[in-house]
Design an enzyme around this catalytic site. Sequence first.
Site, mmCIF file in Angstrom:
data_model
loop_
_atom_site.group_PDB
_atom_site.id
_atom_site.type_symbol
_atom_site.label_atom_id
_atom_site.label_comp_id
_atom_site.label_asym_id
_atom_site.label_seq_id
_atom_site.Cartn_x
_atom_site.Cartn_y
_atom_site.Cartn_z
ATOM 1 N N GLY A 74 2.887 -5.956 25.523
ATOM 2 C CA GLY A 74 3.802 -6.945 24.953
ATOM 3 C C GLY A 74 3.070 -8.010 24.177
ATOM 4 N N GLY A 87 1.432 -1.159 3.854
ATOM 5 C CA GLY A 87 0.816 -2.442 3.500
ATOM 6 C C GLY A 87 1.404 -3.522 4.403
ATOM 7 C CB ALA A 125 8.139 -0.626 14.829
ATOM 8 C CG ASP A 153 2.502 -4.895 9.631
ATOM 9 O OD1 ASP A 153 1.632 -5.781 9.789
ATOM 10 O OD2 ASP A 153 2.267 -3.788 9.122
ATOM 11 C CG ASN A 210 -1.935 -0.992 1.320
ATOM 12 O OD1 ASN A 210 -2.350 -1.524 0.298
ATOM 13 N ND2 ASN A 210 -2.387 -1.307 2.521
ATOM 14 N N GLY A 232 1.800 -6.714 4.139
ATOM 15 C CA GLY A 232 2.742 -7.649 3.524
ATOM 16 C C GLY A 232 4.088 -6.990 3.272
ATOM 17 C CG ASP A 267 0.628 3.198 4.906
ATOM 18 O OD1 ASP A 267 -0.116 2.480 4.195
ATOM 19 O OD2 ASP A 267 1.316 2.748 5.846
HETATM 20 O O1 RIB Z 1 -0.200 -2.682 9.683
HETATM 21 C C1 RIB Z 1 -0.044 -1.382 9.202
HETATM 22 C C2 RIB Z 1 -0.457 -1.297 7.766
HETATM 23 O O2 RIB Z 1 -1.838 -1.561 7.674
HETATM 24 C C3 RIB Z 1 -0.258 0.058 7.136
HETATM 25 O O3 RIB Z 1 1.016 0.232 6.580
HETATM 26 C C4 RIB Z 1 -1.392 0.131 6.137
HETATM 27 O O4 RIB Z 1 -0.973 0.117 4.800
HETATM 28 C C5 RIB Z 1 -2.312 -1.043 6.455
HETATM 29 O O5 RIB Z 1 -2.196 -2.044 5.546
#
Ligand code: RIB
Length: 283
Positions: free
Chosen positions: A200, A37, A258, A228, A9, A39, A11
Amino acid sequence: MITVTGSINLDIVATGPTLPRPGETVTNARLARHPGGKGANQALAARRLGADVRLIGAVGADDMAEEALKLLQAGGVDLSGVQHINGETTGVALIAVAADGENLIVVCPGANKALRPADVTKQSITHMMGVLEISADTLLAAAEVATGFVSLNLAPAMAVPDALLARASLLSVNETEAAFYGDALHAQGALVAISLGGEGAALYRDGREIAREAPPQVQVVDTVGAGDTFTAALTVALIEGMPERDALRFAVTAGALACTRPGAQPSLPQRAEVDRLMRETWR
Ligand code: RIB
């Protein structure tokens, strides 16, 4: 090599004092654009943590595609499995971030949902990570091809076939997603990781908690991409053969780092930072 089958994606982020409630308008936000995104974030996170990573995904044949792929390219993620699809737009996430780092996200999937099972069945995949911002059928096809460790981040929460859960070595979810899936998460024997935000995360085997770790204390700026990072770090650590408790510490440390910088991909930590903060936290 870890193959990520997932979303890409751009953002579009508005950072302001508070998040809007339904029907409310808030103003005085700052605008930014970052690659994102789930992934793509997990692919770049794993790469920065030291793994060789390939991404299978899709973007549109539009101007946003280059912007969405730029940090993946710069970071050395293999993008040979990324298609540019005519007639589709690159996925976009509209994100609001508040002063305390909390966020709201609306995703317009665009090309991500055009990725088909046939796009992955001809690939050779050993270890894999996948997310549900692409179709569950495509994710299942990738999981069936994979011969190694299969890490599935079941986000965003949606109904999935049992056959997908049965292929997983690791299932990762946040608390909201865990409530959505319920006992199904634990029914097929996968290791289950539930992230708990500032508290956590915990690891479960056969529904029994086997580890729980609080993250190092950090100054939270923006939590986008923290989940992520957590998933990618846990996957990398387990594939490396780290014991489960150490892998969980590694993952909550990476996730905490992060949160200390704005944006999803710009905030993903490097391996050396995670190792250093881990040593400082658990001497
Ligand atoms: O987990 C965060 C992500 O969720 C963002 O980067 C956004 O693109 C959505 O997919």
